[in-house]
Design a protein around this motif. Structure first.
Motif, PDB file in Angstrom:
ATOM      1  N   ALA A 241      14.309 -53.859  33.298  1.00  0.00           N
ATOM      2  CA  ALA A 241      13.397 -52.764  32.566  1.00  0.00           C
ATOM      3  C   ALA A 241      12.073 -53.488  32.524  1.00  0.00           C
ATOM      4  O   ALA A 241      12.101 -54.685  31.913  1.00  0.00           O
ATOM      5  CB  ALA A 241      14.080 -52.161  31.417  1.00  0.00           C
ATOM      6  N   LEU A 242      10.899 -52.790  32.568  1.00  0.00           N
ATOM      7  CA  LEU A 242       9.476 -53.351  32.258  1.00  0.00           C
ATOM      8  C   LEU A 242       8.926 -51.988  31.314  1.00  0.00           C
ATOM      9  O   LEU A 242       9.037 -50.563  31.913  1.00  0.00           O
ATOM     10  CB  LEU A 242       8.975 -53.639  33.265  1.00  0.00           C
ATOM     11  N   SER A 243       8.533 -52.125  30.273  1.00  0.00           N
ATOM     12  CA  SER A 243       7.878 -51.224  29.469  1.00  0.00           C
ATOM     13  C   SER A 243       6.085 -50.871  29.863  1.00  0.00           C
ATOM     14  O   SER A 243       5.743 -50.053  29.663  1.00  0.00           O
ATOM     15  CB  SER A 243       7.906 -51.258  28.147  1.00  0.00           C
ATOM     16  N   GLY A 244       5.806 -52.249  30.216  1.00  0.00           N
ATOM     17  CA  GLY A 244       4.327 -52.174  30.550  1.00  0.00           C
ATOM     18  C   GLY A 244       3.733 -53.063  31.366  1.00  0.00           C
ATOM     19  O   GLY A 244       4.349 -54.336  31.359  1.00  0.00           O
ATOM     20  N   VAL A 245       2.727 -52.927  32.063  1.00  0.00           N
ATOM     21  CA  VAL A 245       2.261 -53.953  33.160  1.00  0.00           C
ATOM     22  C   VAL A 245       0.601 -53.759  33.032  1.00  0.00           C
ATOM     23  O   VAL A 245       0.269 -52.516  33.353  1.00  0.00           O
ATOM     24  CB  VAL A 245       2.928 -54.064  34.452  1.00  0.00           C
TER      25      VAL A 245
END
Length: 233
Positions: A221-225
Motif C-alpha cells: 500500500a502507498l498513501s501518497g507519492v
C-alpha cells in the motif's frame, strides 16, 4: 565531627576523614564526640541521593524524551511532526495527469483502493495492490521534466490501518530509460527519496520488490507519492 587536620565535617560514625583520611577518634586533638542530633552530615555519606545519581537520572530522562520525540516526528505524530521534506534544494512538484497500477484491491462498502489515491497524500485513502503478481504503480507527468526525486507516504497511513496493511520495503524506480533501487523506512509520515542525478522523464513507475508484512491485509500500500523536479524544467 570536624576533622582535627583539615576541619572538614564528618559523620561521628566515620573512622577516618572523608577528605584527608585523618583518624578522627585517636590522638590528643580528636576532641569529644558531638551530639548525634547536631552532627554535620558527611558530603560523601548521607540518606539522600548523591549529586552524580541525580545528574545521571536527569540526563537519562532528557535523552528518553528526545528519542521519543524523534520517533513521533518520523511517524508524523505530534506537534513536532515533520512537514513534507525537501528533495535536492528548491525542487518543485511535478503535475501528474494520470495514475495507474498493476492491480487494485477490491473496494469495500466505505472505501476504494484506487491508484489515484496516491495523488492527494490523504492518510485516510491509499492505493492497495491486489493479491498476487509483482505490484507497481505508474504516474504519468504532464510533460517531460527533469526528475530529481520523490516524496513517498509508505503504507496505509491511516492510524487504524498502517499496521494491518503491507508496506513497501524495497522499491525499484523506473523512468523512461533509467532504473533505480531504493529501500524505504517502515514509518508513518513523508520520506524523501533523492535520485543520484536528474533524469528526464514523462512517467515514473514504482515497483514493489519486497514488503514489510502487515498483520491482516496482503498487497503493498502507498498513501501518497509526489514527483519532484528541477525548478524551471
Amino acid at each position: 565531627m570536624a576533622c582535627p587536620e583539615c576541619g572538614a565535617p564528618n559523620a561521628s560514625s566515620r573512622e577516618r576523614c572523608a577528605r584527608c583520611r585523618t583518624d578522627l577518634h585517636e590522638g590528643p586533638d580528636a576532641g569529644p564526640e558531638p551530639d548525634p542530633d547536631t552532627s554535620a552530615r558527611s558530603p560523601v555519606e548521607g540518606d539522600g541521593p548523591s549529586l552524580v545519581l541525580v545528574v545521571a537520572t536527569v540526563v537519562a530522562v532528557v535523552a528518553g524524551l528526545g528519542v521519543m520525540a524523534a520517533i513521533l516526528t518520523a511517524q508524523g505524530i505530534g506537534p513536532l511532526a515533520a512537514e513534507v521534506p525537501d528533495v535536492v534544494g528548491d525542487a518543485e512538484t511535478a503535475t501528474v495527469v494520470e495514475a495507474q497500477a498493476s492491480s487494485e484491491r477490491e473496494p469495500s462498502e466505505d472505501r476504494d483502493y484506487a491508484a489515484t489515491n496516491v495523488l492527494d497524500a490523504d492518510p485516510s485513502a491509499a492505493w492497495v495492490a491486489g493479491e498476487g503478481g509483482r505490484a507497481w504503480i505508474q504516474l504519468e507527468l504532464s510533460e517531460v521534466e527533469e526528475v530529481v526525486g520523490l516524496v513517498i507516504w509508505n503504507g496505509y497511513q491511516d492510524d487504524d490501518r498502517f499496521a494491518r496493511h503491507d508496506r513497501v520495503s524495497s522499491l525499484t524506480i523506473e523512468t523512461d530509460d533509467r532504473r533505480f533501487k531504493v529501500d524505504l523506512l517502515d514509518t508513518r509520515g513523508p520520506m524523501a527519496v533523492d535520485l543520484p542525478e536528474a533524469v528526464p522523464a514523462s512517467r515514473v513507475r514504482l515497483v514493489a520488490d519486497e514488503v514489510y508484512s502487515g498483520d491482516e491485509v496482503e498487497g503493498p500500500a502507498l498513501s501518497g507519492v509526489e514527483v519532484r523536479t528541477e525548478p524551471g524544467t
